[in-house]
Motif scaffolding. Structure first.
Motif, short mmCIF file in Angstrom:
data_model
loop_
_atom_site.label_atom_id
_atom_site.label_comp_id
_atom_site.label_asym_id
_atom_site.label_seq_id
_atom_site.Cartn_x
_atom_site.Cartn_y
_atom_site.Cartn_z
N GLU A 134 -106.10 -121.07 -32.39
CA GLU A 134 -105.26 -119.87 -32.24
C GLU A 134 -104.12 -119.80 -33.26
OE1 GLU A 134 -105.41 -117.38 -28.36
OE2 GLU A 134 -103.86 -118.88 -28.10
N GLY A 135 -104.45 -120.04 -34.52
CA GLY A 135 -103.48 -119.89 -35.60
C GLY A 135 -103.82 -118.73 -36.50
N TYR A 136 -102.81 -118.03 -36.98
CA TYR A 136 -102.99 -116.92 -37.92
C TYR A 136 -103.55 -117.43 -39.25
CZ TYR A 136 -99.84 -114.31 -34.81
OH TYR A 136 -99.25 -113.72 -33.73
N LEU A 137 -104.33 -116.59 -39.90
CA LEU A 137 -104.81 -116.89 -41.25
C LEU A 137 -104.32 -115.85 -42.24
CD1 LEU A 137 -108.41 -118.21 -40.50
CD2 LEU A 137 -106.31 -119.51 -40.91
N ASP A 138 -103.23 -115.18 -41.88
CA ASP A 138 -102.56 -114.28 -42.81
C ASP A 138 -101.06 -114.47 -42.69
OD1 ASP A 138 -102.11 -113.13 -40.33
OD2 ASP A 138 -102.95 -111.19 -40.83
N HIS A 139 -100.36 -114.08 -43.75
CA HIS A 139 -98.91 -114.13 -43.75
C HIS A 139 -98.34 -112.95 -42.97
CE1 HIS A 139 -98.50 -117.37 -46.72
NE2 HIS A 139 -99.53 -116.84 -47.33
N PRO A 140 -97.12 -113.06 -42.45
CA PRO A 140 -96.49 -111.90 -41.83
C PRO A 140 -96.31 -110.77 -42.85
CG PRO A 140 -95.25 -113.92 -41.37
CD PRO A 140 -96.25 -114.25 -42.44
N ALA A 141 -96.36 -109.55 -42.37
CA ALA A 141 -96.13 -108.39 -43.24
C ALA A 141 -94.70 -108.42 -43.76
CB ALA A 141 -96.39 -107.10 -42.48
N GLN A 142 -94.53 -108.02 -45.00
CA GLN A 142 -93.19 -107.99 -45.60
C GLN A 142 -92.34 -106.86 -45.03
OE1 GLN A 142 -91.81 -110.12 -47.79
NE2 GLN A 142 -93.65 -111.42 -47.82
N VAL A 143 -92.99 -105.79 -44.55
CA VAL A 143 -92.27 -104.66 -43.96
C VAL A 143 -92.91 -104.34 -42.62
CG1 VAL A 143 -91.58 -103.69 -46.17
CG2 VAL A 143 -93.75 -102.99 -45.17
N PRO A 144 -92.14 -103.85 -41.64
CA PRO A 144 -92.69 -103.52 -40.33
C PRO A 144 -93.85 -102.53 -40.46
CG PRO A 144 -90.30 -103.47 -40.26
CD PRO A 144 -90.68 -103.63 -41.70
N GLY A 145 -94.92 -102.84 -39.75
CA GLY A 145 -96.08 -101.97 -39.79
C GLY A 145 -97.00 -102.19 -40.96
N GLY A 146 -96.61 -103.09 -41.87
CA GLY A 146 -97.43 -103.36 -43.05
C GLY A 146 -98.53 -104.37 -42.76
N THR A 147 -99.28 -104.70 -43.78
CA THR A 147 -100.37 -105.67 -43.67
C THR A 147 -99.99 -106.94 -44.40
OG1 THR A 147 -102.02 -103.91 -43.58
CG2 THR A 147 -102.81 -106.12 -44.16
N GLY A 148 -100.15 -108.07 -43.74
CA GLY A 148 -99.81 -109.34 -44.35
C GLY A 148 -100.89 -109.83 -45.30
N PRO A 154 -91.12 -113.78 -43.11
CA PRO A 154 -92.25 -114.09 -44.00
C PRO A 154 -91.99 -115.25 -44.95
CG PRO A 154 -91.93 -111.72 -43.85
CD PRO A 154 -90.76 -112.34 -43.15
N SER A 155 -90.80 -115.35 -45.50
CA SER A 155 -90.50 -116.42 -46.43
C SER A 155 -90.49 -117.77 -45.73
CB SER A 155 -89.15 -116.18 -47.11
OG SER A 155 -88.81 -117.25 -47.96
N LEU A 156 -89.90 -117.83 -44.56
CA LEU A 156 -89.84 -119.07 -43.80
C LEU A 156 -91.25 -119.51 -43.40
CD1 LEU A 156 -87.32 -120.06 -41.09
CD2 LEU A 156 -89.74 -120.21 -40.57
N PHE A 157 -92.07 -118.56 -42.96
CA PHE A 157 -93.43 -118.90 -42.54
C PHE A 157 -94.25 -119.43 -43.72
CE2 PHE A 157 -97.87 -117.89 -41.40
CZ PHE A 157 -97.95 -118.51 -40.16
#
Length: 428
Positions: free
Chosen positions: A303-317, A224-227
């Motif tokens: 086809e690009g995401y408009l949310d950040h990766p979730a900080q924890v597995p299964g979470g919401t970004g 998440p930090s790198l992204f």
């Protein structure tokens, strides 16, 4: 010319070498084999026989001949986010434009020799293992753009392109040439440290090699930090390039190395009509740049995401601001049916659509996969036809759609959207 047509002749080197001298961009690396891969074994055998395959890009369909040059741009107000030893932010960009004449100006290579060597040694091993790691002369592919040709002194809409995460700007050549042939000035942007390879015009006090390779190995979405850093840097790069284009349009030379520019290039820019498009992480960049910079009139997210990766597995970004707040200018969202992470796009794409008052449009390319928006759409089927890729690997990368269909389909959807929203006096 169909995207599936392949020319195996040895390409004349003199024009490519001259064009490469005019165009800076590339890298160097050492190829690594994937033992046991049948297509790689065939590729090595072809290489040893001196029969490396030469791939071709489909020709643009517009009425204008295309000129091309590069810009070396330096932002002295930002430090490089990936290398603490670089005290500035360096950016390379390619400018494609309708040419007044191309007589005497050679066709430019898609990649310089050094870029091609780096690409061949890194991308098939670390980014796209579907690609053959030998058997292809990546440096022999010529574009349909002529290096240094004089521009038509007519104000044209300006469109910026941000490539996918880890991709170089050279992989977006086909769509960029198509737009330029229809009367746009297209600026494709490399994001150094992110792109697989970037070649600068020379060295500096803080960089002893013209070549720079990527810090990404694997999917940036897993960190998440790198992204977050990558997208923030990309948006800032796009906005900085737009700043420097204003210098060019005003009659100045923004190239930090002071290299001469094609005649009338500055007079070809109409910065009242600016669009941006991008693939994958570049699509994220395009949408967020639209949100942040009011100079941009319309954007396309391929086809690009408009949310950040979730900080924890299964979470919401966390949603990017563009998805959280919506947009007040047109945004096109394009996806494929084959992208294995396609459902992960839905929450953020639905959010921006719901908050934008009808300004967001969506469409889908069927029988296709994620890389169909890049030059791989035309190149990968040629590799399969040459026996250097399996049909399964081809489908995994670009889908099963014939390039005679997929290439014009993607080009036409991008161009139609831009034509609709960048219209004005002198519109191409």
């Amino acid at each position: 010319m169909s995207g599936g047509t392949m020319d195996r002749r040895t390409v004349t080197r003199s024009a490519a070498v001259l064009a490469a001298a005019l165009l800076s961009g590339g890298a160097g690396g050492t190829a690594q084999a994937r033992p046991g891969a049948q297509h790689a074994a065939r590729a090595r055998a072809r290489t040893h026989a001196g029969e490396d395959v030469v791939l071709t890009l489909p020709a643009p369909a517009g009425r204008h001949r295309v000129g091309v040059t590069t810009l070396y741009l330096v932002d002295r107000d930002r430090r490089d986010p990936w290398n603490p030893e670089v005290p500035v932010r360096e950016v390379m960009a390619t400018v494609l434009y309708p040419a007044r004449t191309v007589r005497g100006y050679p066709r430019a290579p898609q990649m310089t020799r050094r870029a091609a060597e780096s690409f061949a040694g890194f991308v098939p091993v670390h980014q796209h293992p579907e690609l053959p790691d030998a058997g292809v002369d990546w440096a022999a592919t010529l574009t349909h753009a002529h290096a240094g040709a004089p521009a038509q002194p007519v104000r044209r809409p300006v469109v910026l392109y941000s490539p996918g995460g880890g991709h170089a700007r050279t992989l977006g050549t086909g769509v960029a040439e198509e737009l330029a042939s229809h009367g746009y000035v297209v600026v494709t942007i490399d994001h150094p440290g992110d792109a697989s390879e970037v070649e600068f015009p020379g060295t500096t006090a803080y960089r002893d090699d013209p070549l720079r390779t990527t810090v990404f190995v694997g999917d940036p979405r897993t960190d998440p930090s790198l992204f977050r850093t990558a997208i923030g840097t990309r948006v800032a790069d796009v906005r900085f390039v737009l700043d420097r284009l204003a210098v060019l349009a005003a009659g100045g030379n923004p190239d930090a190395a002071g290299r001469p520019l094609p005649e009338h290039l500055g007079r070809a820019l109409d910065l009242r009509r600016v669009g941006v498009y991008g693939h994958s992480a570049g699509g994220t960049t395009a949408a967020q740049a639209l949100y942040e910079d009011r100079r941009i009139a319309a954007a396309i997210n391929l086809e690009g995401y408009l949310d950040h990766p979730a900080q924890v597995p299964g979470g919401t970004g966390e949603l990017f601001p563009v998805a959280r707040d919506g947009v007040d200018r047109p945004l096109l969202l394009v996806r494929t049916d084959g992208f294995r992470h396609g459902q992960a796009l839905e929450p953020s794409w639905s959010a921006v659509a719901a908050r934008s008052g009808g300004l967001v449009r969506r469409c889908r390319v069927d029988h296709a996969d994620h890389a169909v928006f890049t030059d791989y759409a035309a190149l990968v089927p040629q590799l399969q036809a040459a026996g250097l890729m399996t049909s399964e690997d081809r489908v995994r990368l670009v889908g099963a759609l014939d390039p005679a269909v997929s290439v014009p389909l993607v080009r036409d959807r991008v161009r139609a959207f831009l034509a609709r929203h960048l219209a004005g006096p002198g519109h191409p």
